[in-house]
Write an enzyme that holds these catalytic residues in place. Structure first.
Site, short mmCIF file in Angstrom:
data_model
loop_
_atom_site.label_atom_id
_atom_site.label_comp_id
_atom_site.label_asym_id
_atom_site.label_seq_id
_atom_site.Cartn_x
_atom_site.Cartn_y
_atom_site.Cartn_z
N LYS A 50 0.84 -1.20 0.00
CA LYS A 50 0.00 0.00 0.00
C LYS A 50 0.87 1.25 0.00
O LYS A 50 0.64 2.19 -0.76
CB LYS A 50 -0.92 0.00 1.23
CG LYS A 50 -2.06 -1.00 1.10
CD LYS A 50 -2.81 -1.22 2.40
CE LYS A 50 -3.86 -2.32 2.21
NZ LYS A 50 -4.55 -2.70 3.43
N GLN A 94 -4.76 -1.17 9.65
CA GLN A 94 -4.69 -2.51 9.06
C GLN A 94 -5.29 -3.55 10.02
O GLN A 94 -4.92 -3.61 11.19
CB GLN A 94 -3.23 -2.86 8.74
CG GLN A 94 -3.03 -4.20 8.08
CD GLN A 94 -3.63 -4.28 6.68
OE1 GLN A 94 -3.53 -3.35 5.89
NE2 GLN A 94 -4.30 -5.39 6.38
N ASP A 117 -10.66 3.18 4.14
CA ASP A 117 -11.14 1.81 3.99
C ASP A 117 -12.65 1.74 3.78
O ASP A 117 -13.18 0.70 3.38
CB ASP A 117 -10.79 1.01 5.25
CG ASP A 117 -9.68 0.00 5.01
OD1 ASP A 117 -9.43 -0.34 3.85
OD2 ASP A 117 -9.10 -0.44 6.02
#
Ligand code: NDP
Length: 280
Positions: A50, A94, A117
């Site tokens: 990422k 995460q 997200d």
């Protein structure tokens, strides 16, 4: 018939290139912060990928690595700092988190306008009620793949196998918003093969290696396999038995190289959208 392969690598590369071109016109660098707690090796790979992809499109990207012993209060403190930092447009914590930290509390603490997200309940609610907001990256990536494959969505019978908050539920909402007739199937569904066989568009996010067999697929269907499963011999396979399904489908995503690359590209897209919305 052998199915057309929907090339997620190529679609993702094209999306990343378009994002980079837009970033170059902004006059500032969208800021992304990825927070990682502990040292889960799979998470480490995702986080590095990422960060690399974000830097490549011109973002100001950094990873905040916290020890596995971090408390929930400490993590919430880090999230609050990022929420308040004007240089930060997108925040991603995460998952999975260590057991002492409640993921739902942390997800709800991220500022909804920086929720790269798309997992915050406010964004989930916006998606469910047809309002604009930040959308979870994997199902968003699937929508890009369907568009690239030329699938006609309005009126199409779509079946989503799996109902997680990360993939299945938002996937069904996006297909509904695109005017599909949507069925969600899961572990309590009575006859999974029969339900799947009704699908013109079948999206599978179940986390079971090669569970969906060829005879679950309608001739001519478009099959999107979200699953990523590593077998004992190290091989990566999806949730769909690829060769069997490709013999019946009209188009199908491979694993790897299908949905996987789209998830990161859509994280970048969300961060760019968040930056433009915040800084306008
Ligand atoms: P979850 O485990 O959170 O959800 C799985 C869903 O599948 C649940 O709704 C569950 O039903 C259903 N399910 C499980 N077993 C069965 C069964 N035997 N029959 C019918 N339904 C079943 O997984 P995720 O949604 O997070 O992920 C799904 C897959 O997608 C995984 O392989 C994961 O690795 C992959 N993934 C890939 C990403 C990418 O970037 N390509 C990103 C995210 C995930 P119930 O709700 O009834 O328990």
């Amino acid at each position: 018939m052998t199915a057309r392969i929907i090339d997620g690598k190529a679609v993702a590369a094209d999306l990343r290139q378009r994002i980079a071109a837009r970033v170059a016109t902004l006059g500032y660098r969208p800021g992304l912060r990825v927070v990682r707690v502990g040292d889960d090796p799979a998470s480490g790979v995702y986080v590095r990928n990422k960060d690399k992809a974000a830097k490549e499109v011109g973002f100001d990207s950094a990873t905040i690595a916290l020890p596995a012993t971090t408390t929930e209060a400490e993590l919430l403190g880090v999230v609050a700092q990022l929420n308040a930092d004007p240089a930060v447009d997108g925040i991603l914590v995460q998952l999975p988190l260590p057991p002492q930290i409640r993921a739902d509390i942390v997800i709800s603490a991220v500022a909804p306008e920086k929720d790269a997200d798309g997992f915050h309940p406010l964004n989930a609610g916006r998606l469910a009620s047809g309002q604009p907001g930040l959308v979870p990256c994997t199902p968003k990536g699937v929508m890009h793949l369907l568009a690239a494959s030329g699938a006609v969505l309005p009126g199409a019978r779509a079946v989503v196998l799996g109902r997680s908050n990360i993939v299945g539920r938002p996937m069904a909402q996006l297909l509904l918003a695109a005017d599909c007739t949507v069925t969600i199937v899961h572990s309590r569904t009575r006859d999974l093969p029969a339900e799947c066989r009704r699908a013109e568009i079948l999206v599978v996010a179940v986390g079971r290696p090669e569970m969906v067999r060829g005879d679950w697929i309608a001739e001519g269907a478009t099959v999107i396999d979200v699953g990523i499963n590593r077998l004992a011999d190290g091989k990566l396979v999806g949730d769909v038995a690829y060769a069997e399904a490709a013999a019946r489908a009209e188009a199908i995503t491979p694993v790897p190289g299908g949905v996987g690359p789209m998830t990161i590209a859509c994280l970048l897209e969300n961060t760019l959208d968040a930056a433009i919305a915040r800084r306008k």
